[in-house]
Design a protein around this motif. Structure first.
Motif, PDB file in Angstrom:
ATOM      1  N   VAL A  30      -5.624   4.936   4.200  1.00 34.91           N
ATOM      2  CA  VAL A  30      -6.418   5.146   2.653  1.00 34.91           C
ATOM      3  C   VAL A  30      -7.823   4.085   3.402  1.00 34.91           C
ATOM      4  O   VAL A  30      -7.433   2.694   3.402  1.00 34.91           O
ATOM      5  CB  VAL A  30      -5.855   4.187   1.870  1.00 34.91           C
ATOM      6  N   THR A  31      -8.531   4.106   3.029  1.00 38.52           N
ATOM      7  CA  THR A  31      -9.718   3.495   3.081  1.00 38.52           C
ATOM      8  C   THR A  31      -9.668   2.694   1.144  1.00 38.52           C
ATOM      9  O   THR A  31     -10.004   3.408   0.231  1.00 38.52           O
ATOM     10  CB  THR A  31     -11.470   4.264   3.241  1.00 38.52           C
ATOM     11  N   VAL A  32      -9.823   1.290   1.368  1.00 43.21           N
ATOM     12  CA  VAL A  32      -9.850   0.504   0.252  1.00 43.21           C
ATOM     13  C   VAL A  32     -10.956  -0.080  -0.325  1.00 43.21           C
ATOM     14  O   VAL A  32     -11.370   0.035   1.473  1.00 43.21           O
ATOM     15  CB  VAL A  32      -8.459   0.056  -0.438  1.00 43.21           C
ATOM     16  N   PRO A  33     -11.496  -1.289  -1.390  1.00 38.70           N
ATOM     17  CA  PRO A  33     -12.612  -1.305  -0.424  1.00 38.70           C
ATOM     18  C   PRO A  33     -11.908  -3.178  -0.156  1.00 38.70           C
ATOM     19  O   PRO A  33     -10.962  -3.641  -0.570  1.00 38.70           O
ATOM     20  CB  PRO A  33     -12.837  -2.568  -2.331  1.00 38.70           C
ATOM     21  N   GLY A  34     -12.713  -3.178   1.131  1.00 38.12           N
ATOM     22  CA  GLY A  34     -12.573  -4.955   1.955  1.00 38.12           C
ATOM     23  C   GLY A  34     -11.676  -4.495   2.816  1.00 38.12           C
ATOM     24  O   GLY A  34     -11.358  -5.376   3.777  1.00 38.12           O
ATOM     25  N   GLY A  35     -11.171  -3.070   2.842  1.00 37.73           N
ATOM     26  CA  GLY A  35      -9.802  -2.820   4.352  1.00 37.73           C
ATOM     27  C   GLY A  35      -9.686  -1.020   4.067  1.00 37.73           C
ATOM     28  O   GLY A  35     -10.246  -0.266   3.744  1.00 37.73           O
ATOM     29  N   VAL A  36      -8.392  -0.945   4.872  1.00 47.17           N
ATOM     30  CA  VAL A  36      -7.762   0.294   5.189  1.00 47.17           C
ATOM     31  C   VAL A  36      -6.214  -0.247   4.434  1.00 47.17           C
ATOM     32  O   VAL A  36      -5.356  -1.274   5.363  1.00 47.17           O
ATOM     33  CB  VAL A  36      -7.631   0.450   6.813  1.00 47.17           C
ATOM     34  N   VAL A  37      -5.344   0.443   4.133  1.00 43.34           N
ATOM     35  CA  VAL A  37      -4.399   0.475   3.701  1.00 43.34           C
ATOM     36  C   VAL A  37      -3.610   1.828   4.667  1.00 43.34           C
ATOM     37  O   VAL A  37      -3.808   3.268   4.444  1.00 43.34           O
ATOM     38  CB  VAL A  37      -4.130   0.632   2.417  1.00 43.34           C
ATOM     39  N   LEU A  38      -2.397   1.388   5.366  1.00 40.04           N
ATOM     40  CA  LEU A  38      -1.624   2.509   6.703  1.00 40.04           C
ATOM     41  C   LEU A  38      -0.837   2.770   5.296  1.00 40.04           C
ATOM     42  O   LEU A  38       0.218   1.877   5.753  1.00 40.04           O
ATOM     43  CB  LEU A  38      -1.406   2.203   7.464  1.00 40.04           C
ATOM     44  N   ARG A  39      -0.530   4.031   4.673  1.00 40.10           N
ATOM     45  CA  ARG A  39       0.829   4.057   4.328  1.00 40.10           C
ATOM     46  C   ARG A  39       2.139   5.369   5.181  1.00 40.10           C
ATOM     47  O   ARG A  39       2.011   6.070   5.343  1.00 40.10           O
ATOM     48  CB  ARG A  39       0.620   5.262   2.894  1.00 40.10           C
ATOM     49  N   TYR A  40       3.257   4.393   6.012  1.00 41.27           N
ATOM     50  CA  TYR A  40       3.325   5.193   6.323  1.00 41.27           C
ATOM     51  C   TYR A  40       5.174   6.230   5.419  1.00 41.27           C
ATOM     52  O   TYR A  40       5.724   5.390   4.812  1.00 41.27           O
ATOM     53  CB  TYR A  40       4.415   3.885   6.997  1.00 41.27           C
ATOM     54  N   SER A  41       5.582   6.898   5.731  1.00 42.10           N
ATOM     55  CA  SER A  41       6.215   7.069   4.917  1.00 42.10           C
ATOM     56  C   SER A  41       7.884   7.706   6.618  1.00 42.10           C
ATOM     57  O   SER A  41       7.443   7.917   7.280  1.00 42.10           O
ATOM     58  CB  SER A  41       6.214   8.233   4.552  1.00 42.10           C
ATOM     59  N   VAL A  42       9.132   7.392   6.157  1.00 44.05           N
ATOM     60  CA  VAL A  42      10.008   7.578   7.968  1.00 44.05           C
ATOM     61  C   VAL A  42      11.275   9.180   6.671  1.00 44.05           C
ATOM     62  O   VAL A  42      10.819   8.393   5.467  1.00 44.05           O
ATOM     63  CB  VAL A  42      10.442   6.350   8.081  1.00 44.05           C
ATOM     64  N   ALA A  72     -10.631  -6.109  15.502  1.00 42.62           N
ATOM     65  CA  ALA A  72     -12.038  -4.842  14.849  1.00 42.62           C
ATOM     66  C   ALA A  72     -12.658  -5.458  13.710  1.00 42.62           C
ATOM     67  O   ALA A  72     -13.463  -4.742  13.097  1.00 42.62           O
ATOM     68  CB  ALA A  72     -11.336  -3.476  14.951  1.00 42.62           C
ATOM     69  N   LYS A  73     -12.612  -6.684  13.121  1.00 48.40           N
ATOM     70  CA  LYS A  73     -13.580  -6.766  12.231  1.00 48.40           C
ATOM     71  C   LYS A  73     -13.349  -6.641  10.780  1.00 48.40           C
ATOM     72  O   LYS A  73     -13.828  -5.973  10.344  1.00 48.40           O
ATOM     73  CB  LYS A  73     -14.046  -7.050  12.051  1.00 48.40           C
ATOM     74  N   VAL A  74     -11.376  -5.314  10.939  1.00 43.19           N
ATOM     75  CA  VAL A  74     -11.268  -4.703   9.716  1.00 43.19           C
ATOM     76  C   VAL A  74      -9.900  -5.258   8.941  1.00 43.19           C
ATOM     77  O   VAL A  74      -8.878  -5.432   9.473  1.00 43.19           O
ATOM     78  CB  VAL A  74     -11.111  -3.378  10.071  1.00 43.19           C
ATOM     79  N   ARG A  75      -9.654  -5.398   7.280  1.00 42.58           N
ATOM     80  CA  ARG A  75      -8.837  -5.961   6.812  1.00 42.58           C
ATOM     81  C   ARG A  75      -7.266  -5.016   7.170  1.00 42.58           C
ATOM     82  O   ARG A  75      -8.223  -4.013   6.486  1.00 42.58           O
ATOM     83  CB  ARG A  75      -9.386  -6.268   5.794  1.00 42.58           C
ATOM     84  N   ILE A  76      -6.262  -5.150   7.397  1.00 41.32           N
ATOM     85  CA  ILE A  76      -5.271  -3.618   7.530  1.00 41.32           C
ATOM     86  C   ILE A  76      -4.411  -4.305   6.915  1.00 41.32           C
ATOM     87  O   ILE A  76      -4.050  -5.440   7.424  1.00 41.32           O
ATOM     88  CB  ILE A  76      -5.356  -3.372   8.970  1.00 41.32           C
ATOM     89  N   SER A  77      -3.770  -3.453   5.849  1.00 42.12           N
ATOM     90  CA  SER A  77      -2.662  -4.186   4.794  1.00 42.12           C
ATOM     91  C   SER A  77      -1.552  -2.864   5.658  1.00 42.12           C
ATOM     92  O   SER A  77      -1.584  -1.412   5.906  1.00 42.12           O
ATOM     93  CB  SER A  77      -2.469  -4.081   3.703  1.00 42.12           C
ATOM     94  N   LEU A  78       0.136  -2.768   5.337  1.00 38.84           N
ATOM     95  CA  LEU A  78       0.502  -1.948   5.605  1.00 38.84           C
ATOM     96  C   LEU A  78       1.273  -1.322   4.093  1.00 38.84           C
ATOM     97  O   LEU A  78       1.493  -2.369   3.544  1.00 38.84           O
ATOM     98  CB  LEU A  78       1.894  -2.470   6.682  1.00 38.84           C
ATOM     99  N   ASP A  79       1.804  -0.039   4.029  1.00 38.12           N
ATOM    100  CA  ASP A  79       2.681  -0.170   2.309  1.00 38.12           C
ATOM    101  C   ASP A  79       3.627   0.844   3.082  1.00 38.12           C
ATOM    102  O   ASP A  79       3.485   2.127   3.651  1.00 38.12           O
ATOM    103  CB  ASP A  79       1.415   1.142   1.880  1.00 38.12           C
ATOM    104  N   ILE A  80       4.660   0.508   3.392  1.00 41.94           N
ATOM    105  CA  ILE A  80       6.188   0.198   3.995  1.00 41.94           C
ATOM    106  C   ILE A  80       7.102   1.204   2.553  1.00 41.94           C
ATOM    107  O   ILE A  80       6.881   0.142   1.560  1.00 41.94           O
ATOM    108  CB  ILE A  80       7.475  -0.061   4.841  1.00 41.94           C
ATOM    109  N   PRO A  81       8.004   2.316   2.583  1.00 44.64           N
ATOM    110  CA  PRO A  81       8.934   2.708   1.289  1.00 44.64           C
ATOM    111  C   PRO A  81       9.645   1.549   1.280  1.00 44.64           C
ATOM    112  O   PRO A  81      10.344   1.282   2.368  1.00 44.64           O
ATOM    113  CB  PRO A  81       8.865   4.039   1.870  1.00 44.64           C
ATOM    114  N   ALA A  82       9.925   1.467   0.417  1.00 46.80           N
ATOM    115  CA  ALA A  82      10.998   0.006  -0.094  1.00 46.80           C
ATOM    116  C   ALA A  82      12.347   1.456  -0.559  1.00 46.80           C
ATOM    117  O   ALA A  82      12.349   2.501  -1.409  1.00 46.80           O
ATOM    118  CB  ALA A  82      10.793  -0.282  -0.972  1.00 46.80           C
TER     119      ALA A  82
END
Length: 82
Positions: A30-42, A72-82
């Motif tokens: 998911v591209t968001v302002p200022g970076g990217v969010v990687l949303r994982y599902s397991v 890579a000069k990209v702000r990356i955050s992870l979204d991990i299910p709780a």
């Protein structure tokens, strides 16, 4: 967008090594302002393994993602299910 997909693939490979059901791992980029969010599902039985004791595994994955993103000069955050 090519580097972001490569980063997502690299982190997904690490996640697949951590869980019992690697075929159930999926990621949404998911591209968001200022970076990217990687949303994982397991698989529900693997959520605890991904998060780890006191969140240590999740924290480590986030550190790896941030380090790769800095290169890579990209702000990356992870979204991990709780």
């Amino acid at each position: 967008m090519e580097p972001i997909q490569g980063i997502a693939d690299a982190i997904t490979n690490i996640v697949k090594l951590m869980v019992d059901k690697p075929d159930d791992v999926s990621v949404e980029v998911v591209t968001v302002p200022g970076g990217v969010v990687l949303r994982y599902s397991v698989a529900p039985s693997d959520v605890g393994k991904l998060i780890g004791a006191q969140g240590r595994n999740a924290r480590s994955l986030r550190v790896i993602a941030a380090a790769i993103g800095m290169g890579a000069k990209v702000r990356i955050s992870l979204d991990i299910p709780a």
